[in-house]
Enzyme design. Structure first.
Site: not given
Ligand code: ATR
Length: 264
Positions: A65, A101
């Site tokens: 994205k 979105d």
């Molecule tokens: P999307 O486009 O679906 O929003 P993304 O840009 O990859 O996906 O973002 C993933 C989000 O999930 C982030 O906010 C990430 O937090 P971090 O910035 O700390 O990485 C969060 N996330 C992923 N795994 C996580 C976990 N195990 N616990 C809490 N937050 C998580």
């Protein structure tokens, strides 16, 4: 000639977008087909060059994205502000990027409340969170962002002119929206925001994940009698906006909803 559309993602196999869009094309008698383009990052450039010649429109999902922007010729003002594109329209080889979105999340929330003046806690700071935050601000709501990596929450909060709250801290607001990929990474985990004490500070709880429809978070929210918004709502409404951009026709939203429900 049959027009080609599809979802660009990696992985993409489990997407529900083909079911929704193909049902809508069929319902309106449009000669088009919507497929799955599961493209690894090293093949993205080549795929996009070919797409210019062969594909009328794309949905864009994880992880492209944000990175897709540099492959496009123009980007809508909303997508520019959000910093992410989830829809591409090909007009005679010129690729335009949009973000639907935020329209999807606003419509899903507006089924249960008026966002004007509402205080909303957004869990997560990724591409989905950015679109949702933009939508809430556009609708006159207030946002508090909260993310596992605090630095990212603060950076995003500054960019959008909203508040940031610490990951484990208690919050008080009207609406809680979960956007993190915690259950994709660790399906069995029970994060703090599923605690009843934490959840009790909200009236409405929304999750953007839809497998299962009632996520662990929504299950807990129901125990407290909260109003819940399941993830397929945003999915359908963002897809309906994509369909309108591609076809210039009124989207048969009920057909899309039914297609999703039938395969859920
Ligand atoms: P999307 O486009 O679906 O929003 P993304 O840009 O990859 O996906 O973002 C993933 C989000 O999930 C982030 O906010 C990430 O937090 P971090 O910035 O700390 O990485 C969060 N996330 C992923 N795994 C996580 C976990 N195990 N616990 C809490 N937050 C998580």
């Amino acid at each position: 000639m049959t027009q080609k559309f599809g979802i660009l993602a990696f992985p993409a196999k489990h997407s529900l977008s083909p079911v929704m869009h193909n049902a809508a094309f069929q319902a309106l008698g449009i000669d088009a087909e919507y497929g799955v383009f599961e493209i690894p990052p090293e093949d993205l450039r080549g795929f996009m060059m070919e797409a210019r010649e062969t594909i009328a429109g794309l949905s864009v999902s994880v992880p492209y994205k944000e990175t897709i922007l540099k492959h496009l010729d123009e980007i809508s003002p909303e997508a520019q502000k959000i910093g992410a594109v989830n829809t591409i329209l090909n007009r005679d080889g010129r690729l335009s990027g949009f973000n639907t979105d935020f329209i999807g999340s606003n419509k899903a929330l507006e089924e249960v409340c008026d966002l004007k003046g509402k205080k909303v806690v957004v869990l997560g700071a990724g591409g989905s969170a950015r679109a949702i935050i933009y939508g809430i601000l556009e609708a006159g709501g207030k946002v508090i962002v909260k993310n596992r990596t605090q630095e990212k929450a603060e950076k995003l909060a500054e960019e959008f002119g909203v508040e940031a709250s610490e990951w484990g801290a208690v919050d008080q607001a009207d609406i809680l929206i979960h956007t993190t990929s915690v259950w994709l990474e660790d399906p069995g985990s029970v994060p703090f925001f599923c605690n009843l004490e934490y959840l009790d500070h909200f009236e409405i709880v929304m999750d953007i994940f839809y497998k299962p429809l009632t996520t662990p978070l929504l299950k807990e929210a129901l125990k407290l009698g909260k109003t819940i918004v399941t993830g397929e709502k945003m999915l359908v409404f963002q897809a309906a906006e994509q369909f309108k951009l591609w076809t210039d026709r009124e989207t048969p939203v009920e057909v899309m909803k039914k297609a999703i429900t039938d395969c859920a």
